[in-house]
Design a protein around this motif. Structure first.
Motif, PDB file in Angstrom:
ATOM      1  N   GLY A   1     -12.538  -1.617   9.697  1.00 19.71           N
ATOM      2  CA  GLY A   1     -13.589  -0.861   8.896  1.00 19.71           C
ATOM      3  C   GLY A   1     -13.295  -1.197   7.384  1.00 19.71           C
ATOM      4  O   GLY A   1     -14.145  -0.820   6.472  1.00 19.71           O
ATOM      5  N   GLY A   2     -12.297  -1.880   6.882  1.00 18.91           N
ATOM      6  CA  GLY A   2     -12.127  -2.188   5.612  1.00 18.91           C
ATOM      7  C   GLY A   2     -13.309  -3.328   5.125  1.00 18.91           C
ATOM      8  O   GLY A   2     -13.987  -3.780   5.844  1.00 18.91           O
ATOM      9  N   GLY A   3     -13.407  -3.453   3.945  1.00 12.13           N
ATOM     10  CA  GLY A   3     -14.326  -4.334   3.099  1.00 12.13           C
ATOM     11  C   GLY A   3     -14.273  -4.217   1.619  1.00 12.13           C
ATOM     12  O   GLY A   3     -13.562  -3.488   0.993  1.00 12.13           O
ATOM     13  N   LEU A   4     -15.324  -5.042   1.023  1.00 17.69           N
ATOM     14  CA  LEU A   4     -15.615  -4.962  -0.511  1.00 17.69           C
ATOM     15  C   LEU A   4     -16.819  -3.990  -0.417  1.00 17.69           C
ATOM     16  O   LEU A   4     -17.868  -4.076   0.137  1.00 17.69           O
ATOM     17  CB  LEU A   4     -15.972  -6.376  -0.824  1.00 17.69           C
ATOM     18  CG  LEU A   4     -16.314  -6.342  -2.378  1.00 17.69           C
ATOM     19  CD1 LEU A   4     -15.367  -5.971  -3.202  1.00 17.69           C
ATOM     20  CD2 LEU A   4     -16.765  -7.816  -2.408  1.00 17.69           C
ATOM     21  N   VAL A   5     -16.403  -2.864  -1.523  1.00 18.61           N
ATOM     22  CA  VAL A   5     -17.709  -2.146  -1.899  1.00 18.61           C
ATOM     23  C   VAL A   5     -17.589  -1.804  -3.288  1.00 18.61           C
ATOM     24  O   VAL A   5     -16.589  -1.809  -4.085  1.00 18.61           O
ATOM     25  CB  VAL A   5     -17.497  -0.799  -1.054  1.00 18.61           C
ATOM     26  CG1 VAL A   5     -16.166  -0.101  -1.456  1.00 18.61           C
ATOM     27  CG2 VAL A   5     -18.532   0.170  -1.168  1.00 18.61           C
ATOM     28  N   GLN A   6     -18.457  -1.512  -3.934  1.00 19.07           N
ATOM     29  CA  GLN A   6     -18.713  -1.368  -5.431  1.00 19.07           C
ATOM     30  C   GLN A   6     -18.259   0.228  -5.687  1.00 19.07           C
ATOM     31  O   GLN A   6     -18.374   1.198  -4.842  1.00 19.07           O
ATOM     32  CB  GLN A   6     -20.432  -1.415  -5.767  1.00 19.07           C
ATOM     33  CG  GLN A   6     -20.743  -2.877  -6.066  1.00 19.07           C
ATOM     34  CD  GLN A   6     -22.063  -2.806  -6.633  1.00 19.07           C
ATOM     35  OE1 GLN A   6     -22.746  -1.969  -6.637  1.00 19.07           O
ATOM     36  NE2 GLN A   6     -22.287  -3.946  -7.430  1.00 19.07           N
ATOM     37  N   ALA A   7     -17.861   0.611  -6.766  1.00 15.65           N
ATOM     38  CA  ALA A   7     -17.463   1.882  -7.215  1.00 15.65           C
ATOM     39  C   ALA A   7     -18.561   2.896  -6.728  1.00 15.65           C
ATOM     40  O   ALA A   7     -19.718   2.500  -7.158  1.00 15.65           O
ATOM     41  CB  ALA A   7     -16.862   1.911  -8.612  1.00 15.65           C
ATOM     42  N   GLY A   8     -18.195   3.882  -6.391  1.00 20.21           N
ATOM     43  CA  GLY A   8     -19.150   5.021  -6.134  1.00 20.21           C
ATOM     44  C   GLY A   8     -19.536   4.759  -4.598  1.00 20.21           C
ATOM     45  O   GLY A   8     -20.130   5.559  -4.045  1.00 20.21           O
ATOM     46  N   GLY A   9     -19.265   3.730  -4.115  1.00 20.51           N
ATOM     47  CA  GLY A   9     -19.473   3.493  -2.492  1.00 20.51           C
ATOM     48  C   GLY A   9     -18.735   4.213  -1.624  1.00 20.51           C
ATOM     49  O   GLY A   9     -17.838   4.968  -1.891  1.00 20.51           O
ATOM     50  N   SER A  10     -19.150   3.925  -0.231  1.00 21.97           N
ATOM     51  CA  SER A  10     -18.400   4.515   0.860  1.00 21.97           C
ATOM     52  C   SER A  10     -17.782   3.417   2.022  1.00 21.97           C
ATOM     53  O   SER A  10     -18.631   2.426   1.874  1.00 21.97           O
ATOM     54  CB  SER A  10     -19.328   5.769   1.530  1.00 21.97           C
ATOM     55  OG  SER A  10     -19.569   6.682   0.680  1.00 21.97           O
ATOM     56  N   LEU A  11     -17.112   3.809   2.629  1.00 20.63           N
ATOM     57  CA  LEU A  11     -16.531   3.225   3.808  1.00 20.63           C
ATOM     58  C   LEU A  11     -15.948   3.967   4.683  1.00 20.63           C
ATOM     59  O   LEU A  11     -15.494   5.160   4.450  1.00 20.63           O
ATOM     60  CB  LEU A  11     -15.386   1.947   3.184  1.00 20.63           C
ATOM     61  CG  LEU A  11     -15.827   0.554   2.804  1.00 20.63           C
ATOM     62  CD1 LEU A  11     -14.667   0.011   2.394  1.00 20.63           C
ATOM     63  CD2 LEU A  11     -16.615  -0.149   3.499  1.00 20.63           C
ATOM     64  N   ARG A  12     -16.039   3.870   5.995  1.00 16.84           N
ATOM     65  CA  ARG A  12     -15.346   4.278   7.095  1.00 16.84           C
ATOM     66  C   ARG A  12     -14.216   3.293   7.667  1.00 16.84           C
ATOM     67  O   ARG A  12     -14.735   2.576   8.276  1.00 16.84           O
ATOM     68  CB  ARG A  12     -16.227   4.928   7.961  1.00 16.84           C
ATOM     69  CG  ARG A  12     -15.677   6.053   9.177  1.00 16.84           C
ATOM     70  CD  ARG A  12     -16.619   6.707   9.940  1.00 16.84           C
ATOM     71  NE  ARG A  12     -17.116   6.006  11.090  1.00 16.84           N
ATOM     72  CZ  ARG A  12     -17.444   6.312  12.142  1.00 16.84           C
ATOM     73  NH1 ARG A  12     -17.512   7.541  12.506  1.00 16.84           N
ATOM     74  NH2 ARG A  12     -17.765   5.424  13.317  1.00 16.84           N
TER      75      ARG A  12
END
Length: 126
Positions: free
Chosen positions: A7-18
């Motif tokens: 479930g990891g990855g690259l996301v912008q600040a303020g975003g979400s991941l599970r």
């Protein structure tokens, strides 16, 4: 017990991941599942943990209010919902299994855990 994190990855600040952690093997005897993270050049640090029964959760101060741990016992899976992500959350995230309470180490210490997953990279861009 075998653990597989995803479930990891690259996301912008303020975003979400599970993140997900699938446990297989003798999971019925597990006591607690935890998530740790390790940033480059830093020690592995505690993020959150949940008892296998789901009755108790705990969070590091740095993620409290932003991250939520949960588990689906039917699927033998533990989840880490990460919201309001910050660049300082960038790290490799590891799930871990604690077989029984440790008399020597707090559950916030990596030494208290018996089995580890392979880790999944989380990168938060500013």
């Amino acid at each position: 017990v075998q653990l597989q994190a995803s479930g990891g990855g690259l996301v912008q600040a303020g975003g979400s991941l599970r993140l997900s952690c699938l446990a297989s093997g003798r999971t019925f005897s597990s006591y607690r599942m935890g998530w740790f993270r390790q940033a480059p050049g830093k020690e592995r640090e505690f993020v959150t943990a949940i008892t296998w029964s789901g009755s108790s959760t705990s969070y590091a101060d740095s993620v409290k209010g932003r991250f939520t741990i949960s588990r689906d016992s039917a699927k033998n899976t533990v989840y880490l919902q990460m919201n309001s992500l910050k660049p300082e959350d960038t790290a490799v995230y590891y799930c871990a299994n604690q077989w029984a309470p440790s008399s020597r180490y707090s559950y916030t210490k990596a030494e208290a855990y018996n089995y580890w997953g392979q880790g999944t990279q989380v990168t938060v861009s500013s």
